[in-house]
Enzyme design. Structure first.
Site, mmCIF file in Angstrom:
data_model
loop_
_atom_site.group_PDB
_atom_site.id
_atom_site.type_symbol
_atom_site.label_atom_id
_atom_site.label_comp_id
_atom_site.label_asym_id
_atom_site.label_seq_id
_atom_site.Cartn_x
_atom_site.Cartn_y
_atom_site.Cartn_z
ATOM 1 C CG HIS A 94 -0.244 -0.036 2.542
ATOM 2 N ND1 HIS A 94 0.195 1.092 3.202
ATOM 3 C CD2 HIS A 94 0.124 -1.077 3.320
ATOM 4 C CE1 HIS A 94 0.778 0.752 4.339
ATOM 5 N NE2 HIS A 94 0.753 -0.560 4.435
ATOM 6 C CG ASP A 104 0.367 -8.261 6.382
ATOM 7 O OD1 ASP A 104 -0.584 -8.928 6.826
ATOM 8 O OD2 ASP A 104 0.233 -7.437 5.456
ATOM 9 N N GLY A 134 0.437 -0.428 16.127
ATOM 10 C CA GLY A 134 -0.321 -0.014 14.952
ATOM 11 C C GLY A 134 -1.512 -0.919 14.706
ATOM 12 C CG ASP A 162 5.575 0.062 10.700
ATOM 13 O OD1 ASP A 162 5.729 -0.834 11.555
ATOM 14 O OD2 ASP A 162 6.234 0.092 9.643
ATOM 15 N NE ARG A 198 -3.650 17.350 12.485
ATOM 16 C CZ ARG A 198 -4.050 17.555 11.226
ATOM 17 N NH1 ARG A 198 -3.152 17.794 10.301
ATOM 18 N NH2 ARG A 198 -5.323 17.553 10.899
ATOM 19 C CD GLN A 225 3.725 -7.571 9.802
ATOM 20 O OE1 GLN A 225 2.620 -7.995 10.083
ATOM 21 N NE2 GLN A 225 4.765 -8.361 9.568
#
Length: 567
Positions: free
Chosen positions: A14, A229, A168, A137, A499, A139
């Protein structure tokens, strides 16, 4: 040396992207989704992004010395029992087919470990001589968190945490439980301040201790053979544990045909807002775990500078807590923190290994496609769009904003990453508070509780927000002083934070000048700035993208290069 960094693998990735690094300097960077208009470009190789990067530099694939991929793909496949290519040449041809990229000579293909690529993106592009490096993250190949230290141009890995204990994936499981769906970490973060935290251990499933944490809900050594994954298995195990420990059941999701839209859409049994206490609990749990990791990392490394990357690095609320830690003197969160940024990091790592000095970021990630005035005019004329050409687009736009208008802003090179930073933005003055509802509900077509962020001149940051440092990437939250909240009402979240993006004249002179024009009309050099896109679509890239989104969303005007299109 010419290095083409890439992320994305056909069928197994991705956030595909490409980055061209020449003699240590970023010449071009682009994400595949900006061209294909498929958000996150799942399972896609970065063919459009690579082709554009090469065209921007006037190069062909034969002119490239190295193609640096931000995953150690052979190891990833081998460990999970998946078949790999017999030769590097075949792997390269699968990634960048000769039919798309004709060549008589192959550049050398180098696979860089995923978390090393993330770490390189944080260290080499930060401009810091040394610092503690935290990667978080879903992984990488075999880890979900990596703690490292960068010094003297070298990166040294200290320790890592397995994919089964991924923070994550924990956060993603909570998103699924609340009915927010995939890729919704930003939504959960925005929902959290509306709730009240409960049991952050989730019945003992997540325990913080010393300089880290442990997970009882998922085996630490979880390995999903036959897949690339552990995401599905980890989220499934977390969902099972959440269902057993929470009183509110998981938010059932179904799909139904919406006759107004003319397509199937997602529906939830409950309003996800009902899960605000769960969101607050998950955010608090995440912060506790990461703060423990960071305190241990800073102690072990002897550093007070913290460098962050990885998808969890997009959690701006967490980053605000990190910035205010007494142990942290200097924080750099790499703004392309997700997997789009590993093309940058992989290229930087290869360059550093060859002895090249990598040029750091200087307040902008606007390295993408651009269109000059003549090209924009051709698009406007070809589409039959009525437009004017003001003497000064910054002055004309500031006039619209000061009158309460909401304006699309498409200028110069496109930014990388999910944050609009004054090149592909939707702009408004950040008050009154009702602006938030107008943009959320009618323009962005998203939940009304989603927060917005401001852009302000760097020299105004001390007065408006009490900042003592630049924050150019809109990736860290900071409290809004009470005396200024009415002027930032639509860009201040329910917890009193925002932000911000601080804008320097060097990084973006046109946007900086626009803010100055806004100040002349309103008294403050600040605007509400959100990404120029509709719900579930990537940020616009081309003038045609901008016109299409303008046609769908009830914006008052579009500043497209030097031209102004009004509703």
């Amino acid at each position: 040396m010419r290095i083409l960094g890439v992320n994305g693998w056909p069928g197994a990735s991705h956030d595909a992207s490409a980055c061209l690094l020449v003699d240590g300097e970023v010449i071009a960077f682009a994400e595949e989704e900006r061209f294909t208009r498929a958000k996150h470009s799942y399972g896609q190789a970065p063919h459009h992004a690579v082709a554009w990067c090469l065209a921007e530099a006037g190069l062909s694939i034969e002119d490239i010395d190295f193609v640096a991929h931000g995953w150690e793909m052979p190891e990833l496949f081998a460990r999970r029992g998946l078949e790999w290519f017999p030769t590097p040449e075949e792997a390269l041809d699968f990634l960048l087919p000769r039919g798309v990229f004709p060549r008589r000579r192959d550049p050398r293909l180098i696979f860089v470990e995923h978390h090393m690529a993330h770490a390189a993106s944080a260290y080499y592009f930060s401009g810091r001589d040394s610092g503690a490096v935290l990667i978080l993250d879903g992984q990488g190949e075999n880890e979900s968190a990596t703690l490292a230290v960068g010094s003297g141009g070298d990166l040294k890995l200290l320790r890592s945490i397995s994919p089964g204990w991924s923070l994550g994936y924990f956060y993603a499981a909570v998103c699924e439980y609340a009915g927010l769906g995939a890729d919704a970490a930003g939504k959960l973060m925005g929902l959290a301040p509306y709730g009240t935290p409960g049991d952050t251990t989730f019945g003992g499933a997540l325990q913080v201790h010393g300089d880290g944490y442990s997970v009882d809900a998922v085996p630490e050594d979880l390995l999903s053979r036959g897949r690339t994954d552990e995401e599905d298995d980890t989220i499934r195990l977390w969902m099972n544990r959440l269902e057993k420990t929470l009183t509110l059941p998981p938010n059932a999701v179904s799909r139904g045909f919406d006759p107004m839209l003319g397509r199937y859409t997602k529906r939830t049994a409950r309003d996800p807002y009902d899960y605000r206490d769960l969101a607050a609990t998950a955010q608090e749990a995440l912060e506790q775990c990461v703060l423990a990791l960071v305190r241990g990392l800073l102690r072990d490394s002897g550093e007070s500078t913290l460098l962050v990357a990885g998808g969890v690095g997009f959690n701006a609320t967490l980053n605000g807590k990190l910035m205010r830690l007494p142990e942290v003197d200097d924080l750099f969160v790499q703004p392309l923190a997700g997997d789009q940024g590993v093309s940058l990091g992989a290229a930087g790592w290869v360059a550093s290994q060859a002895g090249e000095r990598v040029r750091p970021m200087t307040g902008t990630v606007a390295w993408g496609p651009r269109w000059g005035p003549d090209a924009v005019r051709q698009v406007l004329d070809a589409t039959g769009t009525r437009y004017t050409e003001p003497a000064d687009i910054a002055v004309a736009t500031a006039d619209m904003l000061a009158r309460g208008g909401i304006v699309g802003w498409h200028q110069g090179r496109s930014e990388g990453g999910p944050r609009a930073l004054g090149h592909r933005s939707i702009l408004a003055v950040p008050y009154p508070a009702e602006q938030q509802d107008r943009i959320n509900l009618t323009i962005k077509d998203r939940e009304r509780w989603r927060p917005f962020a401001p852009s302000l001149r760097e020299e105004s940051a001390a007065e408006l927000l009490g900042l003592d440092r630049p924050l150019p990437y809109m990736i860290v939250t900071t409290p809004v002083p009470e005396r200024h909240r009415r002027y930032l009402a639509a860009a201040t979240h329910v917890d009193g934070t925002t932000r911000p993006q601080t804008v320097s004249v060097g990084a973006n002179p046109l946007y900086h000048r626009l803010l100055g024009q806004v100040e002349e009309r309103t008294g403050r050099a600040v605007v509400l700035n959100t990404s120029f896109n509709g719900n579930a679509e990537p940020v616009v890239c081309s003038p045609r993208d901008a016109l299409a989104t303008f046609a769908r969303a009830p914006l008052d005007a579009l500043a497209l290069g030097p031209f102004l299109v009004q509703r």
